[in-house]
Design a protein around this motif. Sequence first.
Motif, PDB file in Angstrom:
ATOM      1  N   VAL A  63       1.244  -0.859   0.142  1.00  0.00           N
ATOM      2  CA  VAL A  63      -0.091   0.183  -0.386  1.00  0.00           C
ATOM      3  C   VAL A  63       0.575   1.233   0.139  1.00  0.00           C
ATOM      4  O   VAL A  63       1.479   1.467   0.808  1.00  0.00           O
ATOM      5  CB  VAL A  63      -1.251  -0.337   1.641  1.00  0.00           C
ATOM      6  N   ASP A  64       1.005   2.374  -0.942  1.00  0.00           N
ATOM      7  CA  ASP A  64       1.538   2.978  -1.606  1.00  0.00           C
ATOM      8  C   ASP A  64       0.846   4.237  -0.057  1.00  0.00           C
ATOM      9  O   ASP A  64       0.061   4.317   0.920  1.00  0.00           O
ATOM     10  CB  ASP A  64       0.524   4.052  -2.338  1.00  0.00           C
ATOM     11  N   ASP A  65       1.990   4.176   0.878  1.00  0.00           N
ATOM     12  CA  ASP A  65       2.287   5.242   2.318  1.00  0.00           C
ATOM     13  C   ASP A  65       1.324   6.797   2.069  1.00  0.00           C
ATOM     14  O   ASP A  65       1.093   7.523   2.814  1.00  0.00           O
ATOM     15  CB  ASP A  65       3.717   5.693   2.579  1.00  0.00           C
ATOM     16  N   SER A  66       1.840   8.074   0.550  1.00  0.00           N
ATOM     17  CA  SER A  66       0.466   8.164   0.333  1.00  0.00           C
ATOM     18  C   SER A  66      -0.989   8.678   0.507  1.00  0.00           C
ATOM     19  O   SER A  66      -1.468   9.646   0.715  1.00  0.00           O
ATOM     20  CB  SER A  66       1.153   9.474  -0.757  1.00  0.00           C
ATOM     21  N   LEU A  67      -1.402   6.924   0.522  1.00  0.00           N
ATOM     22  CA  LEU A  67      -2.604   6.840   1.039  1.00  0.00           C
ATOM     23  C   LEU A  67      -2.636   6.836   1.942  1.00  0.00           C
ATOM     24  O   LEU A  67      -4.413   7.634   2.624  1.00  0.00           O
ATOM     25  CB  LEU A  67      -3.541   5.337   0.216  1.00  0.00           C
ATOM     26  N   GLU A  68      -1.776   6.965   2.868  1.00  0.00           N
ATOM     27  CA  GLU A  68      -2.675   6.886   4.198  1.00  0.00           C
ATOM     28  C   GLU A  68      -3.147   5.938   4.262  1.00  0.00           C
ATOM     29  O   GLU A  68      -4.251   5.874   5.731  1.00  0.00           O
ATOM     30  CB  GLU A  68      -2.917   8.474   4.703  1.00  0.00           C
ATOM     31  N   THR A 116      -2.414   6.938  -8.205  1.00  0.00           N
ATOM     32  CA  THR A 116      -1.824   7.392  -9.180  1.00  0.00           C
ATOM     33  C   THR A 116      -2.052   9.058  -9.500  1.00  0.00           C
ATOM     34  O   THR A 116      -1.624   9.607 -11.062  1.00  0.00           O
ATOM     35  CB  THR A 116      -3.103   6.665 -10.070  1.00  0.00           C
ATOM     36  N   ALA A 117      -2.377  10.138  -8.440  1.00  0.00           N
ATOM     37  CA  ALA A 117      -1.970  11.321  -8.797  1.00  0.00           C
ATOM     38  C   ALA A 117      -2.083  11.455  -7.692  1.00  0.00           C
ATOM     39  O   ALA A 117      -2.080  11.872  -6.250  1.00  0.00           O
ATOM     40  CB  ALA A 117      -3.509  12.027 -10.042  1.00  0.00           C
ATOM     41  N   PRO A 118      -1.705  13.499  -7.864  1.00  0.00           N
ATOM     42  CA  PRO A 118      -1.622  13.601  -5.758  1.00  0.00           C
ATOM     43  C   PRO A 118      -3.367  14.364  -5.529  1.00  0.00           C
ATOM     44  O   PRO A 118      -3.603  13.650  -6.462  1.00  0.00           O
ATOM     45  CB  PRO A 118      -0.796  15.550  -6.366  1.00  0.00           C
ATOM     46  N   ARG A 119      -3.222  14.353  -4.789  1.00  0.00           N
ATOM     47  CA  ARG A 119      -4.313  14.763  -4.130  1.00  0.00           C
ATOM     48  C   ARG A 119      -4.882  15.602  -4.342  1.00  0.00           C
ATOM     49  O   ARG A 119      -4.469  17.053  -5.219  1.00  0.00           O
ATOM     50  CB  ARG A 119      -4.154  15.539  -3.023  1.00  0.00           C
ATOM     51  N   LEU A 120      -5.843  15.677  -5.819  1.00  0.00           N
ATOM     52  CA  LEU A 120      -7.053  16.994  -5.861  1.00  0.00           C
ATOM     53  C   LEU A 120      -8.198  17.501  -4.916  1.00  0.00           C
ATOM     54  O   LEU A 120      -8.766  16.647  -4.706  1.00  0.00           O
ATOM     55  CB  LEU A 120      -7.894  16.069  -7.441  1.00  0.00           C
ATOM     56  N   ARG A 121      -7.649  18.709  -5.701  1.00  0.00           N
ATOM     57  CA  ARG A 121      -8.398  19.564  -4.516  1.00  0.00           C
ATOM     58  C   ARG A 121      -9.568  19.559  -4.491  1.00  0.00           C
ATOM     59  O   ARG A 121      -9.682  20.644  -5.827  1.00  0.00           O
ATOM     60  CB  ARG A 121      -7.580  20.808  -4.249  1.00  0.00           C
ATOM     61  N   LEU A 122     -10.900  19.791  -4.521  1.00  0.00           N
ATOM     62  CA  LEU A 122     -11.926  20.344  -5.087  1.00  0.00           C
ATOM     63  C   LEU A 122     -12.186  21.169  -4.085  1.00  0.00           C
ATOM     64  O   LEU A 122     -12.378  21.646  -3.053  1.00  0.00           O
ATOM     65  CB  LEU A 122     -13.510  19.366  -5.661  1.00  0.00           C
ATOM     66  N   LEU A 128      -7.724  11.405  -3.309  1.00  0.00           N
ATOM     67  CA  LEU A 128      -6.824  10.482  -3.705  1.00  0.00           C
ATOM     68  C   LEU A 128      -7.462   9.756  -4.681  1.00  0.00           C
ATOM     69  O   LEU A 128      -7.512   8.736  -4.271  1.00  0.00           O
ATOM     70  CB  LEU A 128      -6.629   9.930  -2.732  1.00  0.00           C
ATOM     71  N   PRO A 129      -6.566  10.127  -5.717  1.00  0.00           N
ATOM     72  CA  PRO A 129      -6.391   8.356  -7.054  1.00  0.00           C
ATOM     73  C   PRO A 129      -5.766   7.388  -6.876  1.00  0.00           C
ATOM     74  O   PRO A 129      -4.514   7.579  -6.263  1.00  0.00           O
ATOM     75  CB  PRO A 129      -6.483   9.948  -8.348  1.00  0.00           C
ATOM     76  N   TYR A 130      -6.227   6.307  -6.850  1.00  0.00           N
ATOM     77  CA  TYR A 130      -5.950   5.008  -6.571  1.00  0.00           C
ATOM     78  C   TYR A 130      -5.572   4.364  -7.673  1.00  0.00           C
ATOM     79  O   TYR A 130      -6.864   4.360  -8.757  1.00  0.00           O
ATOM     80  CB  TYR A 130      -6.001   4.159  -4.879  1.00  0.00           C
ATOM     81  N   ARG A 131      -4.972   3.208  -7.868  1.00  0.00           N
ATOM     82  CA  ARG A 131      -5.462   1.683  -8.471  1.00  0.00           C
ATOM     83  C   ARG A 131      -4.921   0.765  -7.620  1.00  0.00           C
ATOM     84  O   ARG A 131      -4.008   0.770  -6.757  1.00  0.00           O
ATOM     85  CB  ARG A 131      -4.020   1.967  -9.930  1.00  0.00           C
ATOM     86  N   LEU A 132      -6.038   0.078  -8.129  1.00  0.00           N
ATOM     87  CA  LEU A 132      -5.567  -1.216  -6.964  1.00  0.00           C
ATOM     88  C   LEU A 132      -4.987  -2.479  -8.210  1.00  0.00           C
ATOM     89  O   LEU A 132      -5.483  -2.730  -9.290  1.00  0.00           O
ATOM     90  CB  LEU A 132      -6.936  -1.801  -6.668  1.00  0.00           C
ATOM     91  N   THR A 133      -4.149  -3.017  -8.118  1.00  0.00           N
ATOM     92  CA  THR A 133      -3.601  -4.276  -8.644  1.00  0.00           C
ATOM     93  C   THR A 133      -3.467  -5.689  -8.327  1.00  0.00           C
ATOM     94  O   THR A 133      -3.269  -6.026  -7.194  1.00  0.00           O
ATOM     95  CB  THR A 133      -2.272  -4.103 -10.057  1.00  0.00           C
ATOM     96  N   LEU A 134      -3.978  -6.418  -8.535  1.00  0.00           N
ATOM     97  CA  LEU A 134      -4.877  -7.546  -8.148  1.00  0.00           C
ATOM     98  C   LEU A 134      -4.276  -9.006  -9.292  1.00  0.00           C
ATOM     99  O   LEU A 134      -4.327  -8.462 -10.623  1.00  0.00           O
ATOM    100  CB  LEU A 134      -5.855  -8.398  -8.317  1.00  0.00           C
ATOM    101  N   SER A 135      -3.771  -9.622  -9.046  1.00  0.00           N
ATOM    102  CA  SER A 135      -2.984 -11.105  -9.480  1.00  0.00           C
ATOM    103  C   SER A 135      -2.864 -11.713  -8.906  1.00  0.00           C
ATOM    104  O   SER A 135      -2.887 -12.520  -7.622  1.00  0.00           O
ATOM    105  CB  SER A 135      -1.451 -10.616  -9.784  1.00  0.00           C
TER     106      SER A 135
END
Length: 159
Positions: A63-68, A116-122, A128-135
Amino acid sequence: MLRHIALLALLMLLAGCAAQPPEPDPIRRALQNLSDRAVDRVIQVDALQPPADQVLLLVSPQVDDSLEIDSDRFLESLTRALLGVSDGPQVLDWRPAMAGEGGAHQWRMESRLEATAPRLRLTDRDLLPYRLTLSLHRPDNDGALWQTEVEGAFDATAL
């Protein structure tokens, strides 16, 4: 007077029972929604049919640390989603000692959750855009025999 107190206590008890249940934890709900989407894809894999005859060995997710998001918390959510499938696979935590030969119905499932990208501020929230890869892998093979990606964005206020 005692009847009035008893009646008041009964009314308070009934009012407490009629109250709405507390809102579920938003982090848990976000992770469960993601896990449910991922499991829907896994259960459809041709090689896992019928799912009830399969054993999934879940590797601790990356898990990417930036996603907290704590990897153990995500693993718990993914495990719950897999166990919630009726006639679903048996689910076990994978350990390095399990590497090597495995049965014909055993699969090692790896997962990676990354930003997958920096935090998007609306105006009203941050996403917080993400991608989950399962294999899916055979226990004795490092090459993925199946892989999918699930993309989306977490509401940062929920995290």
